[in-house]
Design a protein around this motif. Structure first.
Motif, PDB file in Angstrom:
ATOM      1  N   GLU A  44       6.314   5.859   7.168  1.00 37.15           N
ATOM      2  CA  GLU A  44       6.055   4.768   6.235  1.00 37.15           C
ATOM      3  C   GLU A  44       7.103   3.659   6.329  1.00 37.15           C
ATOM      4  O   GLU A  44       6.801   2.470   6.116  1.00 37.15           O
ATOM      5  CB  GLU A  44       5.965   5.280   4.798  1.00 37.15           C
TER       6      GLU A  44
ATOM      7  N   VAL B 254       6.649   2.052  10.227  1.00 37.85           N
ATOM      8  CA  VAL B 254       5.539   1.117  10.392  1.00 37.85           C
ATOM      9  C   VAL B 254       5.810  -0.194   9.657  1.00 37.85           C
ATOM     10  O   VAL B 254       5.376  -1.268  10.094  1.00 37.85           O
ATOM     11  CB  VAL B 254       4.211   1.755   9.917  1.00 37.85           C
TER      12      VAL B 254
ATOM     13  N   ALA C  93      -1.949   0.445   7.958  1.00 39.17           N
ATOM     14  CA  ALA C  93      -1.040   1.593   8.002  1.00 39.17           C
ATOM     15  C   ALA C  93       0.223   1.317   7.209  1.00 39.17           C
ATOM     16  O   ALA C  93       0.768   2.207   6.545  1.00 39.17           O
ATOM     17  CB  ALA C  93      -0.698   1.929   9.450  1.00 39.17           C
ATOM     18  N   GLN C  94       0.690   0.068   7.263  1.00 34.99           N
ATOM     19  CA  GLN C  94       1.895  -0.303   6.510  1.00 34.99           C
ATOM     20  C   GLN C  94       1.624  -0.302   5.011  1.00 34.99           C
ATOM     21  O   GLN C  94       2.488   0.046   4.200  1.00 34.99           O
ATOM     22  CB  GLN C  94       2.367  -1.688   6.967  1.00 34.99           C
TER      23      GLN C  94
ATOM     24  N   LEU D 216      -0.465   1.600   3.362  1.00 33.30           N
ATOM     25  CA  LEU D 216      -0.843   2.909   2.818  1.00 33.30           C
ATOM     26  C   LEU D 216       0.329   3.547   2.089  1.00 33.30           C
ATOM     27  O   LEU D 216       1.403   3.698   2.649  1.00 33.30           O
ATOM     28  CB  LEU D 216      -1.310   3.814   3.961  1.00 33.30           C
TER      29      LEU D 216
ATOM     30  N   HIS E  33      -0.941  11.449   5.996  1.00 34.22           N
ATOM     31  CA  HIS E  33      -0.569  11.290   7.402  1.00 34.22           C
ATOM     32  C   HIS E  33      -1.805  11.129   8.287  1.00 34.22           C
ATOM     33  O   HIS E  33      -1.781  10.366   9.260  1.00 34.22           O
ATOM     34  CB  HIS E  33       0.268  12.480   7.870  1.00 34.22           C
TER      35      HIS E  33
ATOM     36  N   ARG F 199      -3.130   7.544   7.940  1.00 36.30           N
ATOM     37  CA  ARG F 199      -2.222   6.643   8.652  1.00 36.30           C
ATOM     38  C   ARG F 199      -2.396   6.793  10.166  1.00 36.30           C
ATOM     39  O   ARG F 199      -2.365   5.803  10.909  1.00 36.30           O
ATOM     40  CB  ARG F 199      -0.778   6.916   8.246  1.00 36.30           C
TER      41      ARG F 199
ATOM     42  N   TYR G  65      -5.356   4.746  11.355  1.00 36.86           N
ATOM     43  CA  TYR G  65      -5.060   3.311  11.398  1.00 36.86           C
ATOM     44  C   TYR G  65      -4.170   2.966  12.598  1.00 36.86           C
ATOM     45  O   TYR G  65      -4.384   1.945  13.271  1.00 36.86           O
ATOM     46  CB  TYR G  65      -4.344   2.883  10.117  1.00 36.86           C
TER      47      TYR G  65
ATOM     48  N   CYS H 174       2.035  10.358  14.062  1.00 38.21           N
ATOM     49  CA  CYS H 174       2.126   8.962  13.615  1.00 38.21           C
ATOM     50  C   CYS H 174       3.322   8.276  14.267  1.00 38.21           C
ATOM     51  O   CYS H 174       3.222   7.131  14.744  1.00 38.21           O
ATOM     52  CB  CYS H 174       2.256   8.906  12.092  1.00 38.21           C
TER      53      CYS H 174
END
Length: 283
Positions: A26, A29, A62-63, A65, A100, A103, A106, A217
């Motif tokens: 997290e 990204v 993704a950023q 989330l 996860h 993410r 994405y 990820c």
């Protein structure tokens, strides 16, 4: 019956270092998305900027989330306390696991979008990431720290038993990360459930599955970094400087690290953006 939550073995050494530790996905990204905001495709194709923006939006998803909410309770009005405890622990497990997984989906879309844009003739991401790695092999300042170490354990989760026998590489890790995502999309991933011990306590389970998806990820993010590092001289334009608001430990040529708390070019920041800032040196 009591419900017990345990963390499980999901902290590889490269996430626990006091300096130069790999950031969680997290945070990773978020920094990569910031880098992308200061770059654009350098190509004459009429749709290039639109294609870049599309791939960037997947990265932006993704950023953005933060949480996934589940409620695994089976509320039929007659649930015993044991069942309530079980479903409570299961709810927490699913929230972490699925966070996860979402993410990962994405990031896969973002990676494949950038591959199509920068290498439209490539057959698959592995080919492109492998070529990027070879291109950067002698440029230590552009190679993200821990990239191969993150990729290495993913072979153990492959559907192909031969996949884990090869040499660890970011390209191989990208393949395994995509396989993990595909496994879930096609309904072939086993859904973990909590475990009950002899004292009738409920424990969270599925730590290996959560850890594998988390590292998947990270390896996709590192794959995007390699792709951009190999392309940024002639295919990607990078603008402005990065101001390190809180400072960051940066690897140096001697194998150590030094503290940077000022501006640095975004092209150089690409190689270190995935690292935790760490505590500043004592004055």
């Amino acid at each position: 019956m009591t419900a017990t939550s345990t963390e499980g073995p999901c902290q590889p050494w490269y996430r626990t270092l006091s300096m130069l530790a790999l950031a969680d996905p997290e945070d990773h990204v978020r920094e990569l998305t910031d880098w992308m905001e200061h770059a654009s495709a350098r190509t004459e194709a009429p749709s290039a900027q639109s294609d870049w923006d599309d791939a960037y939006r997947w990265l932006r998803l993704a950023q953005g989330l933060r949480t996934i909410t589940f409620d695994m309770s089976y509320d039929d009005g007659g649930m015993c306390s044991a069942g309530i405890d079980f479903d409570g622990v299961w709810t927490e497990m699913m929230e972490g696991w699925q966070l996860h997984h979402v993410r990962l989906g994405y990031l896969r879309a973002a990676l494949e979008g950038f591959v199509r844009l920068l290498h439209p003739d490539a057959a698959d991401p592995q080919q492109v990431i492998e070529a990027a790695g070879q291109q950067l092999h002698h440029r230590a300042e552009a190679w993200p720290l821990h990239a191969r170490e993150v990729a290495e354990p993913l072979g153990g989760y492959s559907l192909d038993p031969m996949a884990s026998g090869g040499k660890a590489s970011v390209a191989a890790g990208v393949v395994q990360a995509i396989a993990l995502h595909e496994n879930a999309v096609q309904g072939r991933a086993g859904i973990p459930e909590p475990a009950t011990d002899a004292d009738a306590r409920i424990f969270a389970a599925g730590h290996a599955e959560v850890c594998a998806t988390k590292e998947a990820c990270s390896v996709l993010l590192l794959g995007i970094q390699l792709l951009m590092a190999a392309a940024n001289e002639n295919r990607v334009a990078v603008f402005d400087d990065k101001y390190l608001l809180d400072g960051k430990w940066v690897p140096d040529s001697s194998g150590g690290s030094h503290w940077v708390d000022e501006e640095m070019p975004y092209s150089e920041y690409l190689a270190v953006l995935h690292l935790e800032p760490g505590e500043p040196p004592e004055l």
